[in-house]
Design an enzyme around this catalytic site. Structure first.
Site, mmCIF file in Angstrom:
data_model
loop_
_atom_site.group_PDB
_atom_site.id
_atom_site.type_symbol
_atom_site.label_atom_id
_atom_site.label_comp_id
_atom_site.label_asym_id
_atom_site.label_seq_id
_atom_site.Cartn_x
_atom_site.Cartn_y
_atom_site.Cartn_z
ATOM 1 N N GLY A 248 11.126 0.891 0.544
ATOM 2 C CA GLY A 248 11.090 -0.533 -0.603
ATOM 3 C C GLY A 248 12.526 0.122 -2.111
ATOM 4 O O GLY A 248 13.543 -1.192 -1.505
ATOM 5 N N ASN B 9 16.064 -2.280 -1.863
ATOM 6 C CA ASN B 9 16.932 -3.351 -2.594
ATOM 7 C C ASN B 9 17.532 -2.055 -3.499
ATOM 8 O O ASN B 9 17.914 -2.922 -4.624
ATOM 9 C CB ASN B 9 15.362 -3.360 -3.256
ATOM 10 N N SER C 199 1.166 -1.021 0.031
ATOM 11 C CA SER C 199 0.106 0.069 -0.025
ATOM 12 C C SER C 199 1.049 0.881 -0.220
ATOM 13 O O SER C 199 0.297 2.402 0.496
ATOM 14 C CB SER C 199 -1.237 0.160 1.159
ATOM 15 N N ARG D 258 15.061 1.853 -1.551
ATOM 16 C CA ARG D 258 16.366 2.014 -0.881
ATOM 17 C C ARG D 258 17.078 0.968 -0.508
ATOM 18 O O ARG D 258 18.016 0.529 -0.593
ATOM 19 C CB ARG D 258 16.143 3.629 0.116
ATOM 20 N N CYS E 178 12.911 -0.120 -12.748
ATOM 21 C CA CYS E 178 12.212 1.340 -13.140
ATOM 22 C C CYS E 178 13.233 1.685 -13.699
ATOM 23 O O CYS E 178 12.841 1.601 -15.388
ATOM 24 C CB CYS E 178 12.306 2.638 -12.359
#
Length: 319
Positions: free
Chosen positions: A167, A171, A14, A169, A132
């Site tokens: 998330g 990964n 979320s 940062r 991304c």
């Protein structure tokens, strides 16, 4: 399973990515319908927004999701959490026969970049949307490799620090490893490398990507035409994706360390570096327009779900 006219989907996560994806499904998709959103923070803005939009929610994560009445109709689950959490989510969902579209760098399933191999894994139980940076740059590597062999592909993704949540940062290592792997597996480069830069500039800058491909020689016009065609294919679902300048070609000097990337026996006097400079402006459905890095991920994931839905509809008609 769903018996309605549109397949039902659910989202785990979320945060920014999950919330943007939810709004995209609600606003722009006429092929899939959202049934539920799952998170782990009962007070999260994403779950609150989902409730305001009449989307069923749970704050008990994937375990809560599978207990919801709405889950019975869900066919596809998007995972917008973290690479570490994804392995548990896949272990829960796979035995239940749900397709998982993974927006984390976990890379449990095959990589999917819609304009390159979007139709290759429509039946896979789990597909990975790379990163991304991968979604922005791998189409370009693939465009170059469709014309001439790419012995080395290097990408640099620069994103606004403000658009990088916890998330992302957490990964960073997975980002570079997964993107480099997909540059090879999907983009077609013999060797790949990926770098990510979190740009702290204020006001925040939109996503910028640089792609360098080392090739033995090439037809400049054919490569440039291929890149332009690929940019158009990405723009079909990410309108803010664009070239910043013309495709650049430079002959590599004989003492350039890049030449070590060429295989033995290659004519090094004819090596060429192809450079492509991109920017990605987000659609601002939920996130600011500078967060093109998140927009291209959610757009690619939705595109993939819609292709899966179309494929299932065609197969159902054929039966």
């Amino acid at each position: 399973m769903s018996t309605g006219t549109r397949p039902k989907v659910a989202i785990i996560g979320s945060g920014n990515i999950g919330t943007d994806l939810m709004i995209k499904v609600l606003r722009v998709s006429d092929q899939v319908e959202i049934a539920a959103m799952a998170g782990i923070d009962a007070a999260s803005e994403g779950l609150a927004r989902a409730r305001r939009l009449k989307v069923a929610t749970t704050h008990h994560g994937v375990d809560g999701l599978v207990q919801m009445d709405e889950f019975a109709d869900v066919e596809v689950v998007f995972d917008a959490t973290s690479a570490g959490a994804h392995k548990h989510h896949d272990a829960v969902l796979r035995p239940l026969g749900r397709t998982v579209i993974d927006l984390t760098p976990a890379a449990v399933g095959p990589y999917v970049v819609p304009p390159v191999n979007g139709d290759a894994h429509l039946q896979a139980p789990n597909v990975n949307m790379v990163t991304c940076g991968g979604q922005a740059t791998i189409p370009i590597v693939a465009a170059v490799s469709s014309v001439t062999p790419v012995h080395y592909g290097e990408i640099v993704a620069s994103i606004a620090s403000r658009s990088a949540g916890p998330g992302t940062r957490a990964n960073i290592d997975e980002f570079t490893e997964t993107t480099a792997s997909a540059i090879e597996a999907v983009g077609g480069a013999a060797h790949g490398k990926a770098v990510i830069i979190l740009n702290p500039a204020e006001p925040p800058l939109i996503m910028r990507d640089t792609v360098h491909c080392l090739v033995p020689d090439c037809d400049d016009t054919a490569v440039a035409d291929s890149v332009h065609t690929m940019v158009g294919r990405v723009q079909e679902y990410v309108p803010g994706y664009r070239l910043k300048q013309k495709v650049q070609f430079s002959r590599v000097d004989s003492d350039d360390p890049l030449l070590s990337r060429l295989p033995a026996g290659t004519d090094r006097t004819r090596a060429v570096k192809v450079s492509v400079f991109l920017e990605v402006e987000g659609a601002a459905h939920y996130l600011p327009s500078y967060a093109g890095n998140l927009d291209i991920m959610t757009s690619a994931a939705l595109r993939t779900a819609e292709r899966m839905a179309t494929n299932r509809s065609v197969e159902g008609t054929a039966r």
